[in-house]
Design a protein around this motif. Structure first.
Motif, PDB file in Angstrom:
ATOM      1  N   ILE A 230       0.864  -1.182   0.000  1.00  0.00           N
ATOM      2  CA  ILE A 230       0.000   0.000   0.000  1.00  0.00           C
ATOM      3  C   ILE A 230       0.895   1.224   0.000  1.00  0.00           C
ATOM      4  CG2 ILE A 230      -1.753   1.277   1.296  1.00  0.00           C
ATOM      5  CD1 ILE A 230      -2.650  -1.437   2.424  1.00  0.00           C
ATOM      6  N   LYS A 231       0.619   2.176  -0.880  1.00  0.00           N
ATOM      7  CA  LYS A 231       1.473   3.345  -1.032  1.00  0.00           C
ATOM      8  C   LYS A 231       0.873   4.621  -0.465  1.00  0.00           C
ATOM      9  CE  LYS A 231       3.319   1.403  -5.231  1.00  0.00           C
ATOM     10  NZ  LYS A 231       3.314   1.472  -6.661  1.00  0.00           N
ATOM     11  N   CYS A 232      -0.371   4.570   0.011  1.00  0.00           N
ATOM     12  CA  CYS A 232      -1.056   5.792   0.421  1.00  0.00           C
ATOM     13  C   CYS A 232      -2.000   5.499   1.589  1.00  0.00           C
ATOM     14  CB  CYS A 232      -1.846   6.328  -0.775  1.00  0.00           C
ATOM     15  SG  CYS A 232      -2.851   7.755  -0.432  1.00  0.00           S
ATOM     16  N   PHE A 233      -1.982   6.387   2.589  1.00  0.00           N
ATOM     17  CA  PHE A 233      -2.918   6.327   3.702  1.00  0.00           C
ATOM     18  C   PHE A 233      -3.579   7.682   3.798  1.00  0.00           C
ATOM     19  CE2 PHE A 233       0.281   3.186   4.631  1.00  0.00           C
ATOM     20  CZ  PHE A 233      -0.471   2.105   5.043  1.00  0.00           C
TER      21      PHE A 233
ATOM     22  N   THR B  27      -2.518  13.184   4.559  1.00  0.00           N
ATOM     23  CA  THR B  27      -2.308  11.950   3.808  1.00  0.00           C
ATOM     24  C   THR B  27      -0.839  11.549   3.840  1.00  0.00           C
ATOM     25  OG1 THR B  27      -4.136  12.527   2.352  1.00  0.00           O
ATOM     26  CG2 THR B  27      -2.598  10.866   1.545  1.00  0.00           C
ATOM     27  N   ILE B  28      -0.564  10.265   4.047  1.00  0.00           N
ATOM     28  CA  ILE B  28       0.803   9.736   4.021  1.00  0.00           C
ATOM     29  C   ILE B  28       1.008   9.026   2.693  1.00  0.00           C
ATOM     30  CG2 ILE B  28       2.435   8.121   5.066  1.00  0.00           C
ATOM     31  CD1 ILE B  28       0.899   8.488   7.712  1.00  0.00           C
ATOM     32  N   ILE B  29       2.062   9.403   1.983  1.00  0.00           N
ATOM     33  CA  ILE B  29       2.442   8.773   0.717  1.00  0.00           C
ATOM     34  C   ILE B  29       3.791   8.092   0.929  1.00  0.00           C
ATOM     35  CG2 ILE B  29       3.037   9.181  -1.701  1.00  0.00           C
ATOM     36  CD1 ILE B  29       0.163   9.763  -1.214  1.00  0.00           C
TER      37      ILE B  29
ATOM     38  N   LEU C  72      -0.834  11.969  11.578  1.00  0.00           N
ATOM     39  CA  LEU C  72      -1.924  11.510  12.442  1.00  0.00           C
ATOM     40  C   LEU C  72      -2.566  12.657  13.209  1.00  0.00           C
ATOM     41  CD1 LEU C  72      -0.408   8.220  13.903  1.00  0.00           C
ATOM     42  CD2 LEU C  72      -2.216   8.426  12.210  1.00  0.00           C
ATOM     43  N   VAL C  73      -1.753  13.540  13.757  1.00  0.00           N
ATOM     44  CA  VAL C  73      -2.279  14.640  14.568  1.00  0.00           C
ATOM     45  C   VAL C  73      -2.997  15.677  13.705  1.00  0.00           C
ATOM     46  CG1 VAL C  73      -1.607  16.573  16.051  1.00  0.00           C
ATOM     47  CG2 VAL C  73      -0.608  14.322  16.420  1.00  0.00           C
TER      48      VAL C  73
ATOM     49  N   ASP D 212      -5.809  18.305   1.855  1.00  0.00           N
ATOM     50  CA  ASP D 212      -5.131  17.918   0.623  1.00  0.00           C
ATOM     51  C   ASP D 212      -3.618  17.862   0.790  1.00  0.00           C
ATOM     52  OD1 ASP D 212      -7.455  17.645  -0.777  1.00  0.00           O
ATOM     53  OD2 ASP D 212      -7.429  19.683  -1.580  1.00  0.00           O
ATOM     54  N   GLU D 213      -3.104  18.181   1.967  1.00  0.00           N
ATOM     55  CA  GLU D 213      -1.661  18.193   2.170  1.00  0.00           C
ATOM     56  C   GLU D 213      -1.128  16.768   2.304  1.00  0.00           C
ATOM     57  OE1 GLU D 213       1.679  20.204   5.058  1.00  0.00           O
ATOM     58  OE2 GLU D 213      -0.354  21.005   5.049  1.00  0.00           O
ATOM     59  N   LEU D 214       0.009  16.522   1.633  1.00  0.00           N
ATOM     60  CA  LEU D 214       0.631  15.205   1.634  1.00  0.00           C
ATOM     61  C   LEU D 214       1.896  15.208   2.477  1.00  0.00           C
ATOM     62  CD1 LEU D 214       0.465  14.423  -2.189  1.00  0.00           C
ATOM     63  CD2 LEU D 214      -1.117  13.677  -0.429  1.00  0.00           C
ATOM     64  N   ILE D 215       2.167  14.099   3.128  1.00  0.00           N
ATOM     65  CA  ILE D 215       3.422  13.905   3.834  1.00  0.00           C
ATOM     66  C   ILE D 215       4.087  12.681   3.208  1.00  0.00           C
ATOM     67  CG2 ILE D 215       4.482  13.284   6.032  1.00  0.00           C
ATOM     68  CD1 ILE D 215       2.503  15.059   7.399  1.00  0.00           C
TER      69      ILE D 215
END
Length: 186
Positions: free
Chosen positions: A16-19, A83-85, A78-79, A26-29
């Motif tokens: 899995i590549k995305c959470f 989105t985690i990539i 999490l806080v 819309d911000e990605l980490i």
């Protein structure tokens, strides 16, 4: 002149590549694959830091910096509901892998021969493969990663894939099958 960066050994790319949280952020980490591997070894499997660094083929202080960075990014996501990539980083993969037949833990070690599983201590281990994959994989000067946008969007809940609509981020699409959140799939 700084010392060249040493590539970290990882077992393989995560399935899995995305959470994505259930928010409108819309911000990605971005968590690199070597950071993911450090989290997998130390936090998921509970392997001591020294042994984890040895499995990844890096020094213990480097391992500590990698895992600290990964934990910080995951905590922020999490806080703050971001989105985690999982992608990129300086890493290599090997085909020479060990597998514990008792706890199903897999690890890589091209130099050291193991008699016991580093996770559970069992002697019931086997070697999966012997060949080292040539070259580097990762985002080192554009090698190993496909350039451009993803070709498809994949549901993180059911795995259903749809072709990517140009100009529309995957995270804003909903799965036509289950209504779940979509993420980029390569």
């Amino acid at each position: 002149m700084p010392r060249p960066k040493r590539h970290r050994r990882i077992l393989g790319k995560p399935p899995i590549k995305c959470f994505k949280p259930d928010t409108t952020s819309d911000e990605l980490i971005e968590v690199t694959l070597d950071e993911f591997e450090a989290i997998r070894l130390r936090d998921y499997h509970g392997i001591k830091q020294k042994k984890s660094a040895e499995i990844m083929g890096i020094s213990q202080p480097t391992f500590h910096r990698i895992i600290t960075s990964a934990r910080s990014k995951i905590a922020k996501a999490l806080v703050e509901g971001k989105t985690i990539i999982l992608k990129g980083g300086d890493y290599i993969t090997d085909k020479k892998r060990y597998k514990c037949l008792d706890c199903q833990f897999e690890w890589i070690s091209p130099k050291k021969e193991y008699k016991k599983c580093p996770d559970c201590g069992s002697e019931n281990i086997t070697i999966i493969g012997e060949d080292i994959m040539p070259g580097r994989i990762g985002m080192q000067r554009g090698r190993g990663m496909r350039a451009g946008p993803p070709r498809a969007c994949k549901c993180i809940e059911c795995g259903y894939e749809i072709p990517k609509t140009p100009g529309v981020p995957c995270r804003s699409e909903k799965c036509p099958k289950c209504g779940g959140i979509m993420c980029a799939a390569d």
